[in-house]
Design an enzyme around this catalytic site. Structure first.
Site, short mmCIF file in Angstrom:
data_model
loop_
_atom_site.label_atom_id
_atom_site.label_comp_id
_atom_site.label_asym_id
_atom_site.label_seq_id
_atom_site.Cartn_x
_atom_site.Cartn_y
_atom_site.Cartn_z
N HIS A 1 -7.34 8.57 0.57
CA HIS A 1 -6.74 9.32 1.68
C HIS A 1 -6.73 10.81 1.37
CE1 HIS A 1 -3.86 10.45 4.79
NE2 HIS A 1 -4.09 9.26 5.33
N GLU A 40 -4.29 3.96 -1.32
CA GLU A 40 -5.30 4.16 -0.28
C GLU A 40 -6.10 5.43 -0.55
OE1 GLU A 40 -5.53 4.93 4.51
OE2 GLU A 40 -4.07 3.49 3.74
N HIS A 43 -11.99 7.93 5.29
CA HIS A 43 -11.36 8.90 4.41
C HIS A 43 -12.26 9.27 3.24
CE1 HIS A 43 -7.15 7.57 5.95
NE2 HIS A 43 -7.70 8.48 6.74
N ASP A 99 -10.70 3.07 2.41
CA ASP A 99 -10.85 3.55 3.77
C ASP A 99 -12.14 4.36 3.84
OD1 ASP A 99 -10.75 5.18 6.14
OD2 ASP A 99 -8.60 4.77 6.28
N ARG A 154 0.83 -1.20 0.00
CA ARG A 154 0.00 0.00 0.00
C ARG A 154 0.86 1.24 0.00
NH1 ARG A 154 -1.31 3.26 4.77
NH2 ARG A 154 0.86 3.58 4.33
#
Length: 192
Positions: free
Chosen positions: A138, A136, A169, A166, A96
């Site tokens: 983010h 990710e 996020h 996520d 990641r």
């Protein structure tokens, strides 16, 4: 669903991977997601590897790190190869990273083009190791909104690029996590 604990949770604690593994095993986790700095520090303990973790009934699904997509190409290549080697040691099939370190609205067209090209280069390297690169969702990256993340997937256009989803996020980015999940589902390989 396989549930893992990430060692980044313990970044401010003096606790060993053995203690984390014992705790994860006794609390019905199936894996330990290794934070990149922890994985690098464990190279000094060669007996700590995927075979050792098997004895706890655990695996490492992913190594989470911060590849320097803004660095010079040679530094990025070297860091990517090193991370792939760490992933191989732990039999992790995913690594990641973040898509840059500035939000999509604060990134120029040229800077975005460079980050996209770097992510393509990373994917070529990870693919040679049989490892997927997960970006990710983010804040303060090119994956900070649903629209920018989907654009990034299209721009990179590589079968070894996927998403580490996520939910918090996504919500922080101002998008509806349920709708975004539906749209990104074919590209999601991990949930944070």
């Amino acid at each position: 669903m396989r549930v893992s604990i990430c060692t980044i949770t313990f970044r401010h604690h003096l606790i060993s991977l053995g203690e984390i593994a014992a705790w994860a095993q006794s609390n019905d986790f199936q894996g330990i997601e290794l934070w990149g700095p922890h994985a690098r520090n464990l190279t000094q303990q060669p007996e700590r590897n995927a075979v050792w973790l098997d004895s706890y009934g655990l695996s490492v699904p992913m190594i989470s790190d911060y590849l320097p997509v803004n660095a010079d190409p040679e530094t990025l290549r070297r860091n990517t190869v090193d991370l792939c080697r760490l992933a191989h040691r732990w039999r992790a099939r995913k690594i990641r990273t973040f898509a840059g370190n500035r939000g999509s609205l604060d990134t120029s067209t040229e800077d975005r083009r460079v980050i996209v090209e770097r992510l393509k280069e990373i994917c070529t390297i990870t693919a040679s190791y049989g490892t997927h690169l997960l970006v990710e969702t983010h804040p303060q990256t090119l994956a900070d909104t649903a629209a920018s993340t989907m654009q990034l997937i299209e721009e990179v256009d590589h079968p070894f690029l996927a998403i580490n989803f996520d939910t918090l996020h996504v919500w922080e980015g101002g998008d509806d996590p349920v709708a975004v999940h539906r749209a990104m589902k074919p590209h999601i390989r991990h949930y944070h």
